[in-house]
Design a protein around this motif. Sequence first.
Motif, PDB file in Angstrom:
ATOM      1  N   ALA A  64       3.347   3.104 -56.129  1.00 30.29           N
ATOM      2  CA  ALA A  64       1.970   1.011 -56.268  1.00 30.29           C
ATOM      3  C   ALA A  64       1.791   1.193 -54.611  1.00 30.29           C
ATOM      4  O   ALA A  64       0.857   0.736 -54.748  1.00 30.29           O
ATOM      5  N   SER A  65       2.860   2.203 -53.621  1.00 30.43           N
ATOM      6  CA  SER A  65       2.006   1.911 -52.715  1.00 30.43           C
ATOM      7  C   SER A  65       1.042   3.045 -52.513  1.00 30.43           C
ATOM      8  O   SER A  65      -0.086   2.572 -51.579  1.00 30.43           O
ATOM      9  N   GLU A  66       1.186   3.863 -52.384  1.00 27.90           N
ATOM     10  CA  GLU A  66      -0.225   4.316 -52.226  1.00 27.90           C
ATOM     11  C   GLU A  66      -1.187   3.805 -52.958  1.00 27.90           C
ATOM     12  O   GLU A  66      -2.136   4.311 -51.899  1.00 27.90           O
ATOM     13  N   LEU A  67      -1.170   3.522 -54.258  1.00 32.24           N
ATOM     14  CA  LEU A  67      -2.573   2.980 -55.293  1.00 32.24           C
ATOM     15  C   LEU A  67      -2.760   1.494 -54.072  1.00 32.24           C
ATOM     16  O   LEU A  67      -4.165   0.741 -53.948  1.00 32.24           O
ATOM     17  N   SER A  68      -2.132   1.563 -53.733  1.00 24.37           N
ATOM     18  CA  SER A  68      -2.624  -0.023 -52.739  1.00 24.37           C
ATOM     19  C   SER A  68      -3.734  -0.017 -52.105  1.00 24.37           C
ATOM     20  O   SER A  68      -4.605  -0.796 -51.678  1.00 24.37           O
ATOM     21  N   TYR A  69      -3.076   0.945 -51.019  1.00 25.14           N
ATOM     22  CA  TYR A  69      -4.588   1.904 -50.283  1.00 25.14           C
ATOM     23  C   TYR A  69      -6.176   1.749 -50.672  1.00 25.14           C
ATOM     24  O   TYR A  69      -6.764   1.508 -50.270  1.00 25.14           O
ATOM     25  N   ILE A  70      -5.854   1.826 -51.809  1.00 27.47           N
ATOM     26  CA  ILE A  70      -7.591   2.218 -52.433  1.00 27.47           C
ATOM     27  C   ILE A  70      -7.902   0.765 -52.490  1.00 27.47           C
ATOM     28  O   ILE A  70      -9.273   0.756 -52.733  1.00 27.47           O
ATOM     29  N   THR A  71      -7.428  -0.075 -53.092  1.00 27.74           N
ATOM     30  CA  THR A  71      -7.966  -1.801 -52.757  1.00 27.74           C
ATOM     31  C   THR A  71      -8.637  -1.873 -51.552  1.00 27.74           C
ATOM     32  O   THR A  71      -9.584  -2.500 -51.068  1.00 27.74           O
ATOM     33  N   GLN A  72      -7.637  -1.836 -50.262  1.00 24.27           N
ATOM     34  CA  GLN A  72      -8.220  -1.976 -49.260  1.00 24.27           C
ATOM     35  C   GLN A  72      -8.486  -3.678 -48.616  1.00 24.27           C
ATOM     36  O   GLN A  72      -8.739  -4.202 -48.319  1.00 24.27           O
TER      37      GLN A  72
END
Length: 232
Positions: A64-72
Amino acid sequence: MNLYLSLYMFKNYFFIVLLTLFCLKTSGQTKSFKKQLDSIQALRQLSKNTDLDIEARIQYAKKASELSYITQVDSVILKTRINLAWTYMQSKKYSRKSIKLNNENLKTANKFNDSFSIACINSDLGYAYHHLEKSDSAYYYYNKSLKIFKYFKSLDSNENYINQSLILLNIAYLQKSERDYIGGQVNIIKAINLLLKTSKTEKSLQILWGLYNNLALNLDELKEYEKYFSVL
C-alpha cells in the motif's frame, strides 16, 4: 467572406477536437487515480485483518505504501506510511522499525502542519515505547498526543473523546505497572467521563470495559474491596 468563414469554422472544429481529447485524457486519469486509491484502501484493510499473521499484514501495508507514491499526493502517502508504522507496531519484534518510520512521518506531518496526523503519530510512538517498556518515552508521547486531541476542535467530538480515552487508558496501564494506583485511578475516571459523552459503539464499549477492568485491579491492589465490588 467564405475564406474567413471557413477559417473560423476550422478553428472552432480544431478547438472542439482538442477539448474532447483533453476531457478524455482527464477522465482516464481520474479513473486511474480512483483505481489506485481503491487498491491502496484494499491493501490497508488487509493489513488490519487480525486473522492474518503479522508478516502477511506487513507485506500488505508495504505494498500500500509503495503504491501510494504513484499517486504523488502527500496526504495519501503520509496516511499510508502511518498505517505501515502502525502495522509494525502490532508486534514487539518490529517496535523499533515502527519508531523509526513514525519519527520520519512526524517530520512530514509537522511540515504540512497536519495536527490530526501529528496527534496520531505521537500516540503510536507512545504505544511503541510502551511495548519496549520505556516508560518515560511512552509518557512523553502519550501526553503530547493527548494535549493535541484535547484542543483539536475540528475533529468530531465522538472520535476525539474516544481517542483521548484510549490514550488515558494506556497511561493508566503504565501507571499500574509502576504501582501508581492513585494516579491511574484519576486518569481512568477522566477517560470514563469522556466516554460517557459519546455514542455507544463497539470501540467505545471495548475501551470502557478496559477502563473498568483496570480500575477494579487498581482498587484491588489498594485493598479497597468495597469500591472494588461496586465497580464490578
